[in-house]
Design a protein around this motif. Structure first.
Motif, short mmCIF file in Angstrom:
data_model
loop_
_atom_site.label_atom_id
_atom_site.label_comp_id
_atom_site.label_asym_id
_atom_site.label_seq_id
_atom_site.Cartn_x
_atom_site.Cartn_y
_atom_site.Cartn_z
N ALA A 178 2.44 1.64 -3.43
CA ALA A 178 1.42 2.01 -4.43
C ALA A 178 1.01 3.46 -4.28
O ALA A 178 0.88 4.19 -5.26
CB ALA A 178 0.20 1.09 -4.30
N LEU A 179 0.83 3.90 -3.02
CA LEU A 179 0.42 5.29 -2.79
C LEU A 179 1.52 6.25 -3.26
O LEU A 179 1.25 7.24 -3.93
CB LEU A 179 0.13 5.51 -1.30
CG LEU A 179 -0.29 6.93 -0.91
CD1 LEU A 179 -1.60 7.29 -1.58
CD2 LEU A 179 -0.43 7.08 0.60
N GLY B 258 0.82 -1.20 0.00
CA GLY B 258 0.00 0.00 0.00
C GLY B 258 0.86 1.25 0.00
O GLY B 258 0.60 2.20 -0.74
N TYR B 259 1.90 1.24 0.82
CA TYR B 259 2.81 2.40 0.90
C TYR B 259 3.45 2.67 -0.47
O TYR B 259 3.45 3.80 -0.95
CB TYR B 259 3.89 2.11 1.94
CG TYR B 259 4.92 3.21 2.10
CD1 TYR B 259 4.78 4.17 3.09
CD2 TYR B 259 6.03 3.29 1.26
CE1 TYR B 259 5.72 5.18 3.24
CE2 TYR B 259 6.96 4.30 1.40
CZ TYR B 259 6.80 5.24 2.40
OH TYR B 259 7.73 6.23 2.52
#
Lengths: 244, 220, 72
Positions: A144-145, A141-142
């Protein structure tokens, strides 16, 4: 102290210092890995219950440990970056993510391969394995963000907030998975518990832990140097460096 | 009272679009009613699955409805205006979360007993389900706000929000559905309720701060 | 030394596939990280070089600065 701190915030200074340290750190990494592998594969006894599969522990435990230490580093760097608006700390946080994600994937993989011969299954919804899986999602998630936001400083700050939110949540997630696991698998708990480790196995484990941490230090420094090149591409010293 | 004013505005604007409020609700019912087709119409099996199915569906419906409460304000620039005039981003995030819960979370809780009937959930478990959802859905709205605020400037951010937020939803899901499960077995479930309440309070205190910070970053 | 022969060492007490898979996976992971770092550095150097072409001296004492991405 403050001088040192402000210097640490200077990308050029860090780039040069890390450049001087890197060869030694990589050399130490190789040395520790050679020694650690020899201890783990040749000079440590087989476990009386697990037999030779215990040799997987010398990889699995350091990888899992590092995956968590790496997330903690990322979160601390994010706090420093947000509070003191330190550009270098953003670079460190961003650099932790891919290394940590790789270590988490490795811990999951070795855990599954270790689980097959001793638990008789590739995957057990065990609290540790499940938390590790969640950790992998947090890393992904990190990344991708950070990759989705095109503006550098905005991406840095948004991802830093996410890293901090993640680190606050990790203990809660771990606790809840632990609680859920004891609720559902009361019978299997005893066979998942690891007995105390014998001293003859501690040394190989410590050496391997040191090797993984040396690797972390070396690859993090290299990665931060790349991040600096990317972020300071317009500066005079980087241009001079590239031309040389 | 600034919060009340913000909340009134939130409900007035978000409530104007009736379809956007109803769609998550329809989604919730639809997803849940797919399970008898996928698994079996057998009452015992459905009752066993019901807590998990209803909880996962409620969680996804909350996630889906997030966009409606943030994206519009972001795109027309009113979010920036509000940040300037209210001065406190955390307060704005809190107002948005409360508005989100009142317009989507609360209706989900009210519809859930009907789904419990469809899935043959026993009466005790129905009560537990309403109680756990009542404590759990506000936490879902508050945590979801963080993910949404972080990704405001990104096109097609729906899937990214899911990636960021779903791992953080795991504790709520665990305690929520296990509370309902315990109740359907005739066991006490006050422990699960207490833990859900703890998560809710923690989220109430911390999530608006993080979401507010994210709002500031996304609008800068 | 806990093995008596090299064949013993390879067999890992019958757990060879598991143990050697793990050691192989670790080596592969570390190698992929290192390769990624080197490739990233090479690519960065190249992009920066393309962004800032050599400043050319047209006449002595007069330097023409080309418009680059950095200036815009």
């Amino acid at each position: 102290m403050w001088l040192w701190f402000s210097r640490l915030g200077s990308p050029k200074w860090f780039y040069e210092l890390a450049g001087r340290w890197l060869p030694w750190t990589w050399a130490l990494t190789v040395l520790l890995f050679v020694a650690g592998s020899a201890l783990a594969l040749l000079f440590s006894p087989p476990d009386y219950q697990q037999g030779e599969t215990v040799r997987i522990m010398y990889l699995h435990v350091p990888a899992a440990f590092l995956s968590m230490a790496c997330y903690l580093t990322m979160a601390i760097a994010s706090v420093i970056a947000l509070v003191w608006r330190m550009k270098m700390a953003f670079a460190v946080a961003r650099s932790c993510a891919p290394i940590g994600a790789a270590m988490t994937a490795l811990a999951l993989f070795t855990g599954a391969v270790w689980g097959k011969p001793i638990w008789g299954t590739w995957w057990e919804w065990d609290a540790r394995l499940t938390s590790e899986l969640v950790l992998l999602f947090l890393y992904l998630g990190y990344i991708a963000l950070h990759e989705s936001i095109s503006e550098q400083s905005q991406a840095d700050r948004a991802a830093a907030v996410l890293a901090i939110v993640g680190v606050v949540n990790l203990p809660i997630i771990h606790f809840s998975v632990d609680w859920w696991n004891t609720l559902h698998q009361g019978a299997s708990i005893s066979r998942l518990q690891k007995p105390a480790i014998d001293a003859s196995m501690l040394w190989p484990l410590f050496t391997m832990l040191a090797a993984f941490f040396a690797f972390f230090a070396a690859s993090l420094m290299s990665r931060v140097r790349n991040e600096i090149l990317k972020r300071e591409a317009a500066s005079r010293w980087v241009k001079a460096l590239v031309k040389a | 009272m600034r919060l009340a004013a913000l909340l009134r505005r939130e409900i007035a604007i978000a409530g104007r679009n009736k379809a956007a409020i109803l769609i998550p609700l329809v989604f919730f019912v639809l997803v849940t009613s797919l399970f008898p087709f996928a698994v079996s119409p057998d009452a015992d099996q459905l009752a066993l699955l019901a807590p998990g199915v209803i909880w996962v569906a409620a969680l996804l419906a909350t996630l889906l409805s997030l966009e409606h409460f943030y994206q519009g304000d972001y795109l027309d620039g009113s979010l920036e205006q509000l940040l300037l005039t209210t001065g406190s981003p955390a307060l704005l995030a809190l107002a948005k979360s409360i508005g989100h819960w009142l317009l989507t979370g609360l209706p989900l809780v009210l519809v859930a007993p009907m789904l419990g009937l469809l899935l043959h959930l026993p009466l005790d478990a129905q009560v537990a389900m309403v109680l756990t959802l009542l404590l759990g859905t506000p936490a879902l709205c508050l945590i979801g706000a963080i993910g949404m605020c972080l990704t405001l400037g990104i096109n097609r951010n729906g899937i990214l929000v899911s990636l960021l937020i779903l791992p953080l939803y795991i504790p709520v899901l665990i305690f929520g559905s296990s509370g309902v499960q315990a109740a359907s077995l005739g066991l006490p479930y006050d422990g699960q309720l207490a833990l859900l309440a703890a998560i809710f309070i923690l989220a109430l205190v911390l999530a608006p701060v993080a979401a507010g910070h994210a709002l500031k970053i996304s609008t800068s | 030394m806990s093995f008596t022969s090299f064949a013993d060492f390879l067999a890992m007490g019958g757990y060879a596939p598991y143990v050697w898979t793990c050691y192989g996976a670790t080596l592969l992971t570390l190698a992929v990280i290192v390769a990624g770092l080197r490739r990233q550095k090479k690519k960065l150097m190249e992009t920066i070089r393309l962004q800032h072409p050599e400043r050319q001296a047209v006449a002595p004492g007069r330097i023409v600065v080309k418009q680059t991405a950095e200036d815009s």
